[in-house]
Design a protein around this motif. Structure first.
Motif, short mmCIF file in Angstrom:
data_model
loop_
_atom_site.label_atom_id
_atom_site.label_comp_id
_atom_site.label_asym_id
_atom_site.label_seq_id
_atom_site.Cartn_x
_atom_site.Cartn_y
_atom_site.Cartn_z
N THR A 44 0.79 -1.23 0.00
CA THR A 44 0.00 0.00 0.00
C THR A 44 0.82 1.28 0.00
O THR A 44 0.31 2.35 -0.32
N GLY A 45 2.08 1.20 0.39
CA GLY A 45 2.91 2.40 0.43
C GLY A 45 2.76 3.23 1.69
O GLY A 45 3.21 4.37 1.76
N CYS A 46 2.09 2.69 2.70
CA CYS A 46 2.01 3.35 3.99
C CYS A 46 2.33 2.33 5.08
O CYS A 46 2.50 1.15 4.80
N GLU A 47 2.45 2.79 6.33
CA GLU A 47 2.79 1.89 7.42
C GLU A 47 1.50 1.40 8.08
O GLU A 47 0.83 2.16 8.78
N ILE A 48 1.16 0.15 7.82
CA ILE A 48 -0.12 -0.41 8.24
C ILE A 48 0.00 -1.12 9.59
O ILE A 48 0.94 -1.88 9.82
N PHE A 49 -0.99 -0.86 10.46
CA PHE A 49 -1.15 -1.59 11.71
C PHE A 49 -2.58 -2.12 11.74
O PHE A 49 -3.53 -1.38 11.50
N VAL A 50 -2.73 -3.42 12.02
CA VAL A 50 -4.04 -4.06 11.97
C VAL A 50 -4.54 -4.38 13.38
O VAL A 50 -3.83 -5.02 14.17
N LYS A 51 -5.76 -3.95 13.66
CA LYS A 51 -6.44 -4.27 14.92
C LYS A 51 -7.29 -5.52 14.68
O LYS A 51 -8.28 -5.49 13.95
N TYR A 52 -6.91 -6.62 15.31
CA TYR A 52 -7.49 -7.93 15.01
C TYR A 52 -8.75 -8.21 15.83
O TYR A 52 -8.77 -9.07 16.71
N GLU A 53 -9.85 -7.52 15.49
CA GLU A 53 -11.11 -7.76 16.17
C GLU A 53 -11.74 -9.09 15.77
O GLU A 53 -12.70 -9.54 16.42
N ASN A 54 -11.21 -9.72 14.74
CA ASN A 54 -11.71 -11.05 14.37
C ASN A 54 -11.27 -12.12 15.36
O ASN A 54 -11.65 -13.29 15.23
N MET A 55 -10.50 -11.74 16.37
CA MET A 55 -10.07 -12.69 17.40
C MET A 55 -11.04 -12.76 18.58
O MET A 55 -10.85 -13.56 19.49
N GLN A 56 -12.09 -11.93 18.57
CA GLN A 56 -13.09 -12.03 19.63
C GLN A 56 -13.77 -13.40 19.59
O GLN A 56 -13.70 -14.11 18.58
N VAL A 57 -14.44 -13.78 20.66
CA VAL A 57 -15.11 -15.08 20.72
C VAL A 57 -16.09 -15.24 19.56
O VAL A 57 -16.17 -16.30 18.93
N THR A 58 -16.81 -14.18 19.23
CA THR A 58 -17.76 -14.23 18.12
C THR A 58 -17.12 -13.77 16.81
O THR A 58 -17.81 -13.58 15.81
N ASN A 59 -15.81 -13.56 16.82
CA ASN A 59 -15.02 -13.20 15.64
C ASN A 59 -15.37 -11.82 15.08
O ASN A 59 -15.15 -11.57 13.89
#
Length: 410
Positions: A44-59
């Motif tokens: 993407t050409g930028c510095e990406i940080f991902v917040k992994y909310e798919n790790m919740q119990v209900t994903n």
């Protein structure tokens, strides 16, 4: 009441309200990691940080707002039971946390909701009613049932407690990376971007809060511009396929959202594929919308530190497989060709040798002799093969043409 006799709109939550929500859900909802994504950054050409909310119990992130709302209910309301409408993630969140609190839950979902979300909601203990094509249709049904059964309404986005629960995502992101330049947030009804925007702007007034909506359902984008924009169509991001945003969320967006980027279906598909292939994690269409926005307008984010919310990972496995195959086709790593051939022994073997000798891997062959658009002594052959990239695929086709075969790319 207002002078006209209309009820006043509830006030928007403050930073302190959102901090109180964070304290309420601590230990009951996962504090998900915010992780650097070097491969996505390179793409993407930028510095990406991902917040992994798919790790919740209900994903999905919806657990935050749902739990805050349920915890705020007085005991008398808990005994009445709750009702919600949802395309899936809010449904699962309400079902899961209502069960934990001993509250009866009924969920109305559109008939188009993926089976994986319906089954998961039922598995968490809620009664599911399927009604309507869209979330807005399910909302009408849920409002009717709420009156008929005297259940407490748990709105998926237009609710102060839900908004402040979703705002806890931004608190965590800025605790982990206080130097973020921008947050890119998927937008459906607007609960997540409202809460996150309030928290983020209170802590960092200079941070850019950017929404990501599917172009087929540009509800918030249009309302912020006072436009009457049609919404409709089949989208991979059904979790944000909303025709009507909330009034509370709209008011918040007017105050704290800098812009909204509309993303097309191919960009959403590419983002889902990249999360799996580059990050080894699963994103549903709505969950990948933030990355799709960065892919759509990379110049806007070039060289900046960007936090993405992977807000959900509940995607039907069959649909995910289809998305991956379609992306491989776009990248010309899977190629389909058609040839009209003489029907004689050894031709198939020759073709296999030529393709294999050039490094292609045959995946599928369809051999037809009875169609009328080829000679009686001929055959039509469709071959799907795997290549390294577009250039390699064309090299394979040129090798076939050099042997005298007529090749048409499909």
């Amino acid at each position: 009441m207002t002078p006209a006799g209309k009820p006043l709109m509830p006030r928007l939550p403050t930073l302190e309200d959102i901090r109180a929500a964070a304290a309420d859900i601590a230990g009951q909802v996962m504090r998900t990691p915010l992780v650097a994504a070097p491969r996505l950054s390179q793409i993407t050409g930028c510095e990406i940080f991902v917040k992994y909310e798919n790790m919740q119990v209900t994903n999905a992130f919806k657990e935050r707002g749902a739990l805050v709302k349920l915890l705020a209910l007085p005991e008398a309301d808990r005994r009445r039971g709750v009702i919600a409408m949802s395309a899936g993630n809010h449904a699962q969140a309400v079902a899961y946390h209502a069960a934990g609190l001993g509250i009866s839950a009924k969920i109305v979902m559109p008939v188009t909701t993926p089976h994986v979300k319906v089954q998961a909601t039922e598995a968490f203990g809620a009664e599911v009613v399927l009604e309507g094509e869209l979330v807005s249709d399910a909302q009408v049904a849920a409002a009717r049932i709420a009156v008929e059964e005297d259940r407490v309404w748990v709105h998926p986005y237009d609710d102060v407690d839900v908004i402040r629960g979703q705002g806890t995502i931004a608190l965590e992101m800025l605790e982990d990376r206080p130097d973020l330049d921008a947050m890119v947030v998927p937008v459906g009804g607007g609960g997540m971007i409202a809460g996150m925007g309030i928290a983020a702007k209170a802590l960092r007034p200079d941070i850019a809060v950017i929404g990501a909506e599917t172009r087929l359902y540009p509800a918030m984008w249009a309302r912020l511009r006072d436009l009457d924009q049609p919404c409709g169509g089949n989208t991979l991001a059904e979790g944000i396929a909303v025709r009507n945003v909330g009034e509370l969320t709209l008011e918040a967006a007017r105050q704290v959202v800098d812009d909204i980027i509309l993303v097309d279906e191919p960009a959403i598909e590419r983002a889902v594929s990249l999360y799996l292939t580059a990050q080894k994690t699963i994103a549903e269409g709505a969950g990948a919308a933030g990355l799709a926005a960065v892919l759509t307008e990379p110049e806007r984010f070039a060289g900046r530190k960007v936090g993405l919310v992977l807000c959900g990972g509940n995607i039907d496995p069959r649909l995910l497989a289809s998305v991956l195959m379609r992306e491989l086709a776009r990248e010309e790593r899977i190629v389909a060709i058609r040839m009209n051939l003489p029907d004689r022994p050894g031709v198939l073997g020759d073709l296999s040798t030529l393709i294999g000798g050039r490094g292609g891997n045959i995946l599928e062959v369809s051999h037809r002799r009875t169609v009328l658009d080829i000679p009686a002594k001929g055959a039509s052959l469709d071959i799907t093969f795997e290549a390294r990239n577009g250039q390699h695929a064309e090299e394979v086709c040129e090798a076939l043409r050099a042997r005298g075969y007529e090749v048409t790319r499909l």
